[in-house]
Design an enzyme around this catalytic site. Sequence first.
Site, PDB file in Angstrom:
ATOM      1  CB  THR A  47      -0.911   0.047   1.239  1.00 38.93           C
ATOM      2  OG1 THR A  47      -0.096   0.254   2.412  1.00 38.93           O
ATOM      3  CG2 THR A  47      -1.718  -1.235   1.386  1.00 38.93           C
ATOM      4  CB  ILE A 111       1.029   0.048   6.525  1.00 42.02           C
ATOM      5  CG1 ILE A 111       0.260   1.371   6.648  1.00 42.02           C
ATOM      6  CG2 ILE A 111       1.779  -0.281   7.803  1.00 42.02           C
ATOM      7  CD1 ILE A 111      -0.869   1.320   7.674  1.00 42.02           C
ATOM      8  CB  VAL A 142       6.902  -0.434   9.010  1.00 43.96           C
ATOM      9  CG1 VAL A 142       6.753   1.088   9.001  1.00 43.96           C
ATOM     10  CG2 VAL A 142       6.047  -1.038  10.115  1.00 43.96           C
ATOM     11  CE  LYS A 143       5.720   0.862   0.369  1.00 43.03           C
ATOM     12  NZ  LYS A 143       4.777   0.977  -0.786  1.00 43.03           N
ATOM     13  CB  ILE A 144      11.257   3.298   6.154  1.00 44.77           C
ATOM     14  CG1 ILE A 144      10.573   2.850   7.450  1.00 44.77           C
ATOM     15  CG2 ILE A 144      12.156   4.507   6.407  1.00 44.77           C
ATOM     16  CD1 ILE A 144      11.540   2.415   8.535  1.00 44.77           C
TER      17      ILE A 144
END
Length: 371
Positions: A47, A111, A142-144
């Site tokens: 996403t 996300i 977790v997207k960074i």
Amino acid sequence: MTEKNPRTAALAEAGVSLWLDDLSRTRLDSGTLEELIATRSVTGVTTNPSIFALALKDADAYEAQLAELAAAGATVDDAVTALTTTDVRRAADVLAPVHEATGGADGFVSIEVDPRLARDTDGTITQARDLAAVVDRPNLMVKIPATVEGLPAISAVLAEGISVNVTLIFSLPRYREVLNAWQSGLEQARENGHDLSRIHSVASFFVSRVDTEVDARLRAGGRDDADGLTGKAGLANARLAYRAFTQALDTERWRLLEAAGAPVQRPLWASTGMKDPALPDTLYVAGLVAPRTVNTMPEKTLEAFADHGEVTGDTVTRADAQAEADLDAIGAAGVSYTEVVEQLEAEGLQKFESAWAELLDSVRAGLDAHR
């Protein structure tokens, strides 16, 4: 009995994990995610702020939760977190059987941290920690963003045992820094006593946007047919990234981490939807087949490959010499690689910030309608 599509199944058998670059409450309610897992070999979901901004336009799907949040006096930011993490948690539960069947190697949902934090290392770390706690699923990533400020955040979050999807990678030099940040995070996690086998990561290397910018510059140069170089930069860049990936694994540093149980950080091909109608609609899928990779696709691209895509074996490792030649030729034609990748990172961040603002506006309007 549900029948798997042979074309997407062949892609999976070649070592490519197929992830869907889309998520919405409507998709979850309708069961189409389960259908894509069963028939299209989908094993993950990504996403981003743009995807959620689009999803929230379907106000009816979120009406009940918006009413609850309004009644509870939720702020707009808190409501956004509640709405998006609910979808991600549900998707993670749908993909839990895949996660279990693959021994935890696949079945992930990603996300992203608030894109306004892309230049804020400490803020990114804090929100990554909060998102992991709220979703509370072992198959969350977790997207960074791979900004300069994001690199230490990547290491710090991995060091806490949280799986990370590093996003918005456009350049080879930055990707090498990402590989270093990933291994540094694992080394810290090992020192912190975490089980490395449960800390997963992917590095999202963007493809089509590179072609869009490079091809525009080639055409602006007025060269006849841009010397046949259009549609070449994106694949070349990604193929050389894969070479950097394999080189990173051929080191004593990695062998020590692998011996401690760490899984590899797989290259993930992002931005694989075709933006130039003159190019094949499956170019960024068929052209990037290699073991231990992920390809995240919008549904349109996934269905195009299911309809007429072809797997002809590894199309990455055997093409790195040509990839070097293509990028050299593009540079010789007057297109600056450094300028392109710096512009794409800035534009990528701006697009996500704009989408986030749109998302906030939608949620604010939804809350106001119930107050």
